[in-house]
Write an enzyme that holds these catalytic residues in place. Structure first.
Site, PDB file in Angstrom:
ATOM      1  N   ARG A   8      11.821  -3.883 -12.490  1.00  0.00           N
ATOM      2  CA  ARG A   8      11.067  -2.622 -12.663  1.00  0.00           C
ATOM      3  C   ARG A   8      11.113  -2.243 -14.138  1.00  0.00           C
ATOM      4  O   ARG A   8      12.179  -2.275 -14.767  1.00  0.00           O
ATOM      5  CB  ARG A   8      11.680  -1.479 -11.836  1.00  0.00           C
ATOM      6  CG  ARG A   8      11.204  -1.430 -10.417  1.00  0.00           C
ATOM      7  CD  ARG A   8      11.294  -0.043  -9.780  1.00  0.00           C
ATOM      8  NE  ARG A   8      10.092   0.751 -10.036  1.00  0.00           N
ATOM      9  CZ  ARG A   8       8.927   0.557  -9.445  1.00  0.00           C
ATOM     10  NH1 ARG A   8       8.773  -0.431  -8.596  1.00  0.00           N
ATOM     11  NH2 ARG A   8       7.902   1.320  -9.717  1.00  0.00           N
ATOM     12  N   HIS A  11       2.880   7.541 -17.352  1.00  0.00           N
ATOM     13  CA  HIS A  11       3.032   8.777 -16.591  1.00  0.00           C
ATOM     14  C   HIS A  11       3.529   9.859 -17.541  1.00  0.00           C
ATOM     15  O   HIS A  11       3.589   9.671 -18.756  1.00  0.00           O
ATOM     16  CB  HIS A  11       4.128   8.593 -15.520  1.00  0.00           C
ATOM     17  CG  HIS A  11       3.758   7.718 -14.386  1.00  0.00           C
ATOM     18  ND1 HIS A  11       2.859   8.094 -13.412  1.00  0.00           N
ATOM     19  CD2 HIS A  11       4.189   6.478 -14.055  1.00  0.00           C
ATOM     20  CE1 HIS A  11       2.763   7.114 -12.512  1.00  0.00           C
ATOM     21  NE2 HIS A  11       3.547   6.129 -12.878  1.00  0.00           N
ATOM     22  N   CYS A  28      -1.196   4.011 -13.714  1.00  0.00           N
ATOM     23  CA  CYS A  28      -0.258   3.111 -13.029  1.00  0.00           C
ATOM     24  C   CYS A  28      -0.851   2.542 -11.732  1.00  0.00           C
ATOM     25  O   CYS A  28      -1.725   1.677 -11.805  1.00  0.00           O
ATOM     26  CB  CYS A  28       1.046   3.847 -12.765  1.00  0.00           C
ATOM     27  SG  CYS A  28       2.443   2.733 -12.543  1.00  0.00           S
TER      28      CYS A  28
HETATM   29  N1  GLN Z   1       3.496   0.497  -6.943  1.00  0.00           N
HETATM   30  C1  GLN Z   1       3.088   0.112  -8.296  1.00  0.00           C
HETATM   31  C2  GLN Z   1       4.201  -0.627  -9.071  1.00  0.00           C
HETATM   32  O1  GLN Z   1       5.354  -0.482  -8.737  1.00  0.00           O
HETATM   33  C3  GLN Z   1       2.665   1.343  -9.096  1.00  0.00           C
HETATM   34  C4  GLN Z   1       3.826   2.294  -9.350  1.00  0.00           C
HETATM   35  C5  GLN Z   1       3.371   3.615  -9.963  1.00  0.00           C
HETATM   36  O2  GLN Z   1       2.237   4.060  -9.766  1.00  0.00           O
HETATM   37  N2  GLN Z   1       4.291   4.262 -10.708  1.00  0.00           N
HETATM   38  O3  GLN Z   1       3.901  -1.321 -10.025  1.00  0.00           O
END
Ligand code: GLN
Length: 241
Positions: free
Chosen positions: A128, A193, A94
């Site tokens: 998101r 993840h 990520c």
């Molecule tokens: N900050 C980055 C995003 O929101 C990565 C988030 C993360 O590592 N889960 O895309």
């Protein structure tokens, strides 16, 4: 005892270790140790010199933590590119994956430079992407990868950087082109993840084999009893929430 030994550099775990991404390091460590392969784990922190390792891992994090790491990584850009070109294995999750690319453009903030191990770029989106992901890949068996995504970044791949997998459930790189993750040489990035490797033992072994092949010219691994791991993998396939 196997005479082979691997060294893993864990990059900036104090900043980038969202959703238990350290579980990926634990998985690689245990799957080597269970086979009698010695593995040394080095925690590389802000300000540390980076010396040669066989495997590098970097986890994910919020935009804020990515800023510190992005500018620290710039100090090591050439060294890490040399490590990539020598065949070292990299896994970025990520936020760490985003920094493997050319840049990450957060919301309402300055663009963060990446280290361009992958020919890719990321732009923060308005939505998101949160939820379980199932994706199909063409270089491990079984051909599924499962995990959990939580990112607003939209990643687009270019040139020789190819997708890690094709999304069948979830959003993946950008929610548009059905790609998930990226790969160039032995550099791998993914939005998964979970952490990622415990439920994808076949991919963990694939990374270990690549590292052994590069260091010793052979990558024989004794099989492990992965019933529990693949039961967890199977339960995650197709899961939406
Ligand atoms: N900050 C980055 C995003 O929101 C990565 C988030 C993360 O590592 N889960 O895309």
């Amino acid at each position: 005892m196997d005479s082979r030994k691997l060294k893993l550099g864990h990059l900036y775990s104090r900043q980038l270790n969202l959703y238990g991404d350290i579980g990926n390091v634990t998985t690689l460590k245990k799957r080597c140790e269970w086979r009698g392969i010695e593995i040394e784990i080095d925690n590389i922190n802000l300000g540390d010199k980076i010396t040669g390792h066989d495997i590098y891992f970097i986890g994910g994090g919020q935009d804020r933590q990515q800023v510190e790491v992005a500018f620290e990584l710039q100090k090591h850009k050439e060294f890490l590119a040399d490590e990539m070109n020598s065949g070292c294995v990299f896994l970025g999750i990520c936020g760490g994956y985003q920094l493997f690319g050319e840049y990450y453009q957060p919301h309402n903030a300055d663009r963060l430079p990446g280290i361009s191990l992958l020919d890719a770029y990321t732009i923060a989106g308005s939505k998101r992407f949160i939820g379980n992901v199932t994706a199909k890949t063409n270089f491990v068996t079984p051909d599924t990868l499962v995990g959990f995504e939580n990112h607003s970044g939209l990643t687009y791949l270019r040139g020789e950087t190819k997708p890690l997998a094709t999304v069948t459930t979830g959003y993946g790189n950008n929610g548009e082109d059905k790609t998930e993750g990226g790969r160039y040489k032995n550099v791998f990035g993914t939005y998964l993840h979970g952490s990622f490797l415990p439920k994808n033992p076949h991919f963990a072994d694939y990374l270990i084999k690549l590292a052994l092949e590069k260091k010793y010219g052979e990558s024989e691994l004794t099989p492990l009893d992965d019933k529990i791991e693949f039961d967890a993998h199977a339960k995650a396939i197709g899961r939406v929430y």
